[in-house]
Scaffold this active site. Structure first.
Site, PDB file in Angstrom:
ATOM      1  N   LYS A 178     -77.401 -61.551 -78.560  1.00 48.85           N
ATOM      2  CA  LYS A 178     -78.622 -61.965 -79.540  1.00 48.85           C
ATOM      3  C   LYS A 178     -77.894 -62.421 -80.988  1.00 48.85           C
ATOM      4  CE  LYS A 178     -80.764 -57.974 -79.208  1.00 48.85           C
ATOM      5  NZ  LYS A 178     -80.073 -57.380 -78.058  1.00 48.85           N
ATOM      6  N   ARG A 185     -88.907 -54.646 -81.089  1.00 48.91           N
ATOM      7  CA  ARG A 185     -88.351 -53.856 -79.953  1.00 48.91           C
ATOM      8  C   ARG A 185     -89.413 -53.152 -79.186  1.00 48.91           C
ATOM      9  NH1 ARG A 185     -82.627 -53.878 -81.720  1.00 48.91           N
ATOM     10  NH2 ARG A 185     -81.513 -53.101 -80.066  1.00 48.91           N
ATOM     11  N   ARG A 221     -66.619 -55.191 -76.171  1.00 50.93           N
ATOM     12  CA  ARG A 221     -66.715 -55.033 -77.660  1.00 50.93           C
ATOM     13  C   ARG A 221     -66.468 -53.787 -78.144  1.00 50.93           C
ATOM     14  NH1 ARG A 221     -73.098 -56.315 -79.484  1.00 50.93           N
ATOM     15  NH2 ARG A 221     -73.366 -53.952 -78.891  1.00 50.93           N
ATOM     16  N   ARG A 263     -67.843 -50.153 -82.357  1.00 49.72           N
ATOM     17  CA  ARG A 263     -69.061 -49.648 -82.759  1.00 49.72           C
ATOM     18  C   ARG A 263     -69.235 -48.348 -81.910  1.00 49.72           C
ATOM     19  NH1 ARG A 263     -74.128 -53.948 -82.122  1.00 49.72           N
ATOM     20  NH2 ARG A 263     -75.055 -51.929 -81.316  1.00 49.72           N
ATOM     21  N   ARG A 299     -79.176 -46.663 -74.091  1.00 52.91           N
ATOM     22  CA  ARG A 299     -79.863 -47.971 -74.553  1.00 52.91           C
ATOM     23  C   ARG A 299     -80.443 -48.979 -73.490  1.00 52.91           C
ATOM     24  NH1 ARG A 299     -74.548 -49.816 -77.688  1.00 52.91           N
ATOM     25  NH2 ARG A 299     -75.743 -51.697 -77.975  1.00 52.91           N
TER      26      ARG A 299
HETATM   27  P1  AMP Z   1     -78.613 -53.884 -82.181  1.00 49.31           P
HETATM   28  O1  AMP Z   1     -77.521 -54.107 -83.212  1.00 49.31           O
HETATM   29  O2  AMP Z   1     -79.870 -54.745 -82.213  1.00 49.31           O
HETATM   30  O3  AMP Z   1     -77.995 -53.314 -80.940  1.00 49.31           O
HETATM   31  O4  AMP Z   1     -79.339 -52.525 -82.613  1.00 49.31           O
HETATM   32  C1  AMP Z   1     -78.516 -51.158 -82.758  1.00 49.31           C
HETATM   33  C2  AMP Z   1     -79.358 -50.129 -82.996  1.00 49.31           C
HETATM   34  O5  AMP Z   1     -80.065 -50.132 -83.913  1.00 49.31           O
HETATM   35  C3  AMP Z   1     -80.559 -49.825 -81.677  1.00 49.31           C
HETATM   36  O6  AMP Z   1     -79.947 -49.144 -80.535  1.00 49.31           O
HETATM   37  C4  AMP Z   1     -81.409 -49.052 -82.173  1.00 49.31           C
HETATM   38  O7  AMP Z   1     -81.170 -47.601 -82.599  1.00 49.31           O
HETATM   39  C5  AMP Z   1     -81.502 -49.507 -83.765  1.00 49.31           C
HETATM   40  N1  AMP Z   1     -82.557 -50.682 -83.965  1.00 49.31           N
HETATM   41  C6  AMP Z   1     -82.094 -52.025 -84.193  1.00 49.31           C
HETATM   42  N2  AMP Z   1     -83.064 -52.553 -84.220  1.00 49.31           N
HETATM   43  C7  AMP Z   1     -84.317 -51.980 -84.194  1.00 49.31           C
HETATM   44  C8  AMP Z   1     -85.784 -52.043 -84.041  1.00 49.31           C
HETATM   45  N3  AMP Z   1     -86.251 -53.120 -84.190  1.00 49.31           N
HETATM   46  N4  AMP Z   1     -86.396 -51.041 -84.008  1.00 49.31           N
HETATM   47  C9  AMP Z   1     -85.980 -49.752 -83.748  1.00 49.31           C
HETATM   48  N5  AMP Z   1     -84.669 -49.426 -83.603  1.00 49.31           N
HETATM   49  C10 AMP Z   1     -83.692 -50.386 -83.984  1.00 49.31           C
END
Ligand code: AMP
Length: 199
Positions: free
Chosen positions: A14, A90, A129, A135, A146
């Site tokens: 993404k 999400r 990664r 991370r 996740r």
């Molecule tokens: P990402 O970088 O998009 O993989 O997001 C990392 C983490 O941030 C996710 O595993 C969630 O814990 C949190 N997160 C990011 N976007 C959202 C969202 N739209 N709703 C809820 N939690 C989010």
């Protein structure tokens, strides 16, 4: 440009494809994950709340995310070039809220781009990664959580977007390379925006 929602499992690309689309069309870009990681780094109130959820592979509560998203959107949507939503929505509740927020501003969802990648490829990428970016949530135990959260709370949204008539899917096993995925994605974006073929 129409707004774009980039949708897919953790590790599906993404962030990578959002960056490419943003650079090509000069669109705005909101990554909710990046917003949360910056808040954690800066030690803000939001960061303190978000940390526990992220470290556990869980989603941040909907209402908090929806408020953050609306603020971000209002600060970048002024350019009129369309916005890429990366990592939001999400959940169905977030999708409903996004649709309503945009409608209140006279805007539309635009198009949803779904990245389809098998779980073994996703795991391999995320572990790679982890070594490159470090991370905290890219360890095997949290990645499994996740994936589970993705299947139970996020994946059902794919049908929600299909029902809206705006879902466009791109399959890694068909495109095979980042370049192949990008060519297919750009072609579809240009078709949707009536731009004619630019790839
Ligand atoms: P990402 O970088 O998009 O993989 O997001 C990392 C983490 O941030 C996710 O595993 C969630 O814990 C949190 N997160 C990011 N976007 C959202 C969202 N739209 N709703 C809820 N939690 C989010």
């Amino acid at each position: 440009m129409k707004n774009i929602i980039i949708f897919g499992a953790p590790g599906s690309g993404k962030g990578t494809y959002s960056e490419e689309i943003k650079n090509r069309y000069g669109m705005g870009h909101i990554s909710t994950g990046d917003v949360l990681r910056a808040a954690i780094k800066n030690g803000t109130e939001l960061g303190k709340i978000a940390q526990g959820y992220i470290d556990n592979g869980q989603l941040i509560p909907d209402q908090l995310m929806i408020d953050i998203l609306a603020k971000q959107y209002d600060s970048i949507a002024v350019s009129g070039k369309g916005v890429i939503f990366d990592g939001f929505p999400r959940t169905i509740a977030q999708a409903d809220a996004l649709k309503q927020m945009l409608a209140e501003r006279g805007h539309q969802l635009g198009m949803m781009i779904e990245l389809i990648v098998s779980e073994d490829v996703l795991m391999e990428r995320l572990l790679r990664r982890a070594q490159l970016e470090g991370r905290a949530d890219d360890n095997e135990e949290t990645i499994r959580k996740r994936f589970a959260v993705y299947h139970s709370q996020t994946e059902p949204l794919s049908k929600w977007f299909a029902a809206e008539g705006i879902r466009h899917t791109f399959d890694w096993s068909v495109c095979k390379t980042k370049e192949g995925m990008l060519e297919a994605i750009f072609k579809e974006i240009e078709k949707e925006n009536g731009l004619g073929r630019m790839v």
